[in-house]
Design a protein around this motif. Structure first.
Motif, PDB file in Angstrom:
ATOM      1  N   ASP A 221      -4.485   3.430   7.618  1.00  0.00           N
ATOM      2  CA  ASP A 221      -5.119   2.572   6.610  1.00  0.00           C
ATOM      3  C   ASP A 221      -6.256   3.397   6.017  1.00  0.00           C
ATOM      4  OD1 ASP A 221      -6.150   0.602   5.101  1.00  0.00           O
ATOM      5  OD2 ASP A 221      -6.409  -0.864   6.705  1.00  0.00           O
ATOM      6  N   ASN A 222      -7.341   3.525   6.796  1.00  0.00           N
ATOM      7  CA  ASN A 222      -8.407   4.426   6.363  1.00  0.00           C
ATOM      8  C   ASN A 222      -8.063   5.836   6.857  1.00  0.00           C
ATOM      9  OD1 ASN A 222     -10.889   6.027   7.091  1.00  0.00           O
ATOM     10  ND2 ASN A 222     -11.786   4.409   5.824  1.00  0.00           N
ATOM     11  N   LEU A 223      -7.966   6.773   5.927  1.00  0.00           N
ATOM     12  CA  LEU A 223      -7.490   8.121   6.253  1.00  0.00           C
ATOM     13  C   LEU A 223      -8.351   8.804   7.325  1.00  0.00           C
ATOM     14  CD1 LEU A 223      -5.483  10.403   5.651  1.00  0.00           C
ATOM     15  CD2 LEU A 223      -6.986  11.136   3.800  1.00  0.00           C
TER      16      LEU A 223
ATOM     17  N   ARG B 295       1.184   9.290  -5.902  1.00  0.00           N
ATOM     18  CA  ARG B 295       1.468  10.717  -5.650  1.00  0.00           C
ATOM     19  C   ARG B 295       2.174  11.333  -6.847  1.00  0.00           C
ATOM     20  NH1 ARG B 295       4.771  12.393  -0.316  1.00  0.00           N
ATOM     21  NH2 ARG B 295       6.555  11.763  -1.567  1.00  0.00           N
TER      22      ARG B 295
ATOM     23  N   GLU C 151       0.846  -1.217   0.000  1.00  0.00           N
ATOM     24  CA  GLU C 151       0.000   0.000   0.000  1.00  0.00           C
ATOM     25  C   GLU C 151       0.877   1.261   0.000  1.00  0.00           C
ATOM     26  OE1 GLU C 151      -3.272   0.549  -0.227  1.00  0.00           O
ATOM     27  OE2 GLU C 151      -3.230   2.678   0.337  1.00  0.00           O
TER      28      GLU C 151
HETATM   29  N1  LIG Z   1      -5.090   6.573   4.244  1.00  0.00           N
HETATM   30  C1  LIG Z   1      -4.770   6.828   2.972  1.00  0.00           C
HETATM   31  N2  LIG Z   1      -5.289   6.063   2.004  1.00  0.00           N
HETATM   32  C2  LIG Z   1      -4.987   6.276   0.708  1.00  0.00           C
HETATM   33  N3  LIG Z   1      -4.153   7.236   0.259  1.00  0.00           N
HETATM   34  C3  LIG Z   1      -3.585   8.040   1.188  1.00  0.00           C
HETATM   35  C4  LIG Z   1      -3.870   7.874   2.579  1.00  0.00           C
HETATM   36  N4  LIG Z   1      -3.154   8.816   3.268  1.00  0.00           N
HETATM   37  C5  LIG Z   1      -2.474   9.521   2.339  1.00  0.00           C
HETATM   38  N5  LIG Z   1      -2.722   9.060   1.095  1.00  0.00           N
HETATM   39  C6  LIG Z   1      -2.148   9.533  -0.166  1.00  0.00           C
HETATM   40  O1  LIG Z   1      -0.822   8.995  -0.206  1.00  0.00           O
HETATM   41  C7  LIG Z   1       0.074   9.914  -0.832  1.00  0.00           C
HETATM   42  C8  LIG Z   1       1.218  10.196   0.108  1.00  0.00           C
HETATM   43  O2  LIG Z   1       0.768  10.982   1.190  1.00  0.00           O
HETATM   44  P1  LIG Z   1       1.640  12.145   1.807  1.00  0.00           P
HETATM   45  O3  LIG Z   1       0.782  12.851   2.792  1.00  0.00           O
HETATM   46  O4  LIG Z   1       2.247  12.962   0.712  1.00  0.00           O
HETATM   47  O5  LIG Z   1       2.781  11.284   2.549  1.00  0.00           O
HETATM   48  P2  LIG Z   1       4.088  11.721   3.311  1.00  0.00           P
HETATM   49  O6  LIG Z   1       3.948  13.163   3.686  1.00  0.00           O
HETATM   50  O7  LIG Z   1       4.123  10.824   4.512  1.00  0.00           O
HETATM   51  O8  LIG Z   1       5.226  11.462   2.393  1.00  0.00           O
HETATM   52  C9  LIG Z   1      -0.729  11.152  -1.176  1.00  0.00           C
HETATM   53  O9  LIG Z   1      -1.068  11.106  -2.561  1.00  0.00           O
HETATM   54  C10 LIG Z   1      -1.972  11.028  -0.293  1.00  0.00           C
HETATM   55  O10 LIG Z   1      -3.077  11.634  -0.909  1.00  0.00           O
END
Ligand SMILES: Nc1ncnc2c1ncn2[C@@H]1O[C@H](COP(=O)(O)OP(=O)(O)O)[C@@H](O)[C@H]1O
Ligand SMILES: Nc1nc2c(ncn2[C@@H]2O[C@H](COP(=O)(O)OP(=O)(O)O)[C@@H](O)[C@H]2O)c(=O)[nH]1
Length: 396
Positions: free
Chosen positions: A299-301, A264, A256
């Motif tokens: 997992d679930n945002l 991203r 995941e």
């Molecule tokens: N629970 C989640 N489920 C699915 N996608 C998520 C979730 N949390 C974040 N994302 C997505 O994952 C990607 C990475 O998140 P990001 O906040 O940029 O991570 P980080 O700051 O830890 O590097 C982004 O595109 C975000 O929209």
């Protein structure tokens, strides 16, 4: 603690070893006399410090760390706990009139060992306390930025983001000074050497670091500081004097995590692979190092966000007790200073009759917190009615 009642600085019998001389004051700590300030003709733009070592009979110019106060029209000095000198500056702005010169605190002792020289350190005095900063770590792509953005959006007046420095290139949507301070490696390395950083680390081949100013600026604005830093940085902050809450964000699975990173779309294939390789070690350390107070699975945002809010005591509704940052202290140019126990009394010499009954200000220094290389917080300020006995009004 059986101290003498109030004393004046021109009374050398007071046992505090302080005496004014032109724009200079001095304070004795053990074998050393710290001379602060300069003669009337001193043209330097900062308040200077020199030390007379009575055991060797020699003058020493110390290494001076921290942000220095600007040269002033004069100041008063009060020795506190034999390890720091409180400086009250005349003719400065309300948020710039109280400073602390640390001469033998834990931080100064450590720096003396590291630098092998005599060291003193300045820090600005700030009224009231700051809320504990929140350190958030987790592998790249786990959702740290997303969760922090949600928090800042829902509680804009409560949280402020610590803007890190980095040598990595900006992504398309990133603004200098907002997401990061994008910096040259040589400049950043010099600032690190000069003690301007709370922590720094090499992450995915780039240098990242939190400047002391980044964290203090958020606290100065009355907000709770959020730091998005890697595990090495979290470890350094844990070892520092910053009292923070540490949260590690875990992905549900490595697969995941990889999908999120790819979706991203901000990194090259090579950078994605590097981040995934680092992720395994980061998760291992995040879970087992004992650095983190809490581990959250993203997992679930929405669920993860609710859990984060619960950890921060926000429980779904906006807090009503958010206090704005207290203001500075408005001191007239002419005032005299004395000390009783843990209270510093400032007698403001005003000629206006209507103000004459409220011309004493008390600074309570019994619960100071922090200090160099950041700010000294926890200073409480009261207006004191000179015609009554007690502290009667906490200044707002
Ligand atoms: N629970 C989640 N489920 C699915 N996608 C998520 C979730 N949390 C974040 N994302 C997505 O994952 C990607 C990475 O998140 P990001 O906040 O940029 O991570 P980080 O700051 O830890 O590097 C982004 O595109 C975000 O929209
Ligand atoms: N030690 C430290 N790490 C930081 C700092 N700022 C960001 N990081 C970490 O550096 C890593 C890479 O951050 P970034 O380049 O923004 O990429 P992303 O995590 O994939 O969004 C992340 O683990 C951040 O938490 C900092 O000031 N100090």
């Amino acid at each position: 603690m059986g101290e003498a009642p109030a004393f004046c600085f021109d009374n050398l019998q007071n046992g505090f070893g302080l005496k004014p001389k032109g724009l200079e004051t001095s304070a004795d700590v053990g074998d050393k006399t710290f001379v602060i300030g300069g003669a009337d003709n001193d043209s330097t733009s900062y308040i200077g410090v020199k030390i007379y070592d009575k055991s060797t009979g020699k003058w020493v110019i110390p290494t001076v760390l921290g942000t220095k106060p600007k040269a002033s029209k004069g100041h008063s000095a009060i020795l506190l706990n034999e390890d720091r000198i409180m400086i009250i500056i005349r003719g400065s702005t309300p948020d710039d009139c109280i400073w602390f010169l640390e001469v033998d605190t834990k931080y100064v002792k450590e720096q003396r060992k590291i630098l092998g020289t005599e060291v003193v350190a300045w820090s600005r005095g700030v009224r009231g306390d700051a809320e504990k900063p929140v350190v958030i770590s987790g592998p790249s792509g786990v959702g740290k930025g997303t969760l922090i953005n949600m928090l800042m959006k829902e509680f804009p007046s409560m949280f402020g983001f610590s803007v890190s420095h980095t040598t990595r290139a900006p992504r398309g949507n990133e603004k200098n000074g907002v997401h990061y301070h994008f910096a040259d490696r040589s400049v950043m390395e010099k600032d690190i050497k000069d003690g301007k950083f709370l922590e720094f680390a090499s992450v995915h081949g780039n240098l990242y670091g939190t400047s002391i100013e980044a964290v203090e600026a958020v606290a100065d604005s009355g907000k709770r500081c959020i730091l998005d830093i890697d595990v090495q940085g979290a470890r350094s902050v844990r070892a520092s004097s910053l009292d923070a809450i540490f949260i590690f964000i875990c992905p549900p699975t490595m697969r995941e995590l990889e999908e999120r990173l790819r979706a991203r779309g901000t990194e090259t294939e090579e950078q994605i692979l590097k981040r995934l390789r680092n992720a395994e070690a980061e998760i291992e350390q995040g879970k087992s190092s004992g650095i983190f107070d809490h581990i959250l699975y993203n997992d679930n945002l929405e669920e993860c966000y609710e859990n984060l809010k619960e950890l921060l005591g926000l429980n779904g509704s906006a807090p009503t007790n958010h206090k704005p940052s207290p203001k500075g202290i408005d001191l007239p140019l002419n005032h005299s200073v004395s000390k009783i126990d843990n209270k510093i009394l400032i007698n403001c010499e005003t000629l206006e009759l209507e103000k004459a009954s409220k011309n004493l200000i008390a600074l309570d220094v019994s619960s100071l917190k922090g200090g160099a290389p950041g700010r000294t917080r926890g200073l409480n300020v009261y207006a004191l009615d000179s015609f009554s006995d007690g502290l009667n009004e906490k200044l707002s």
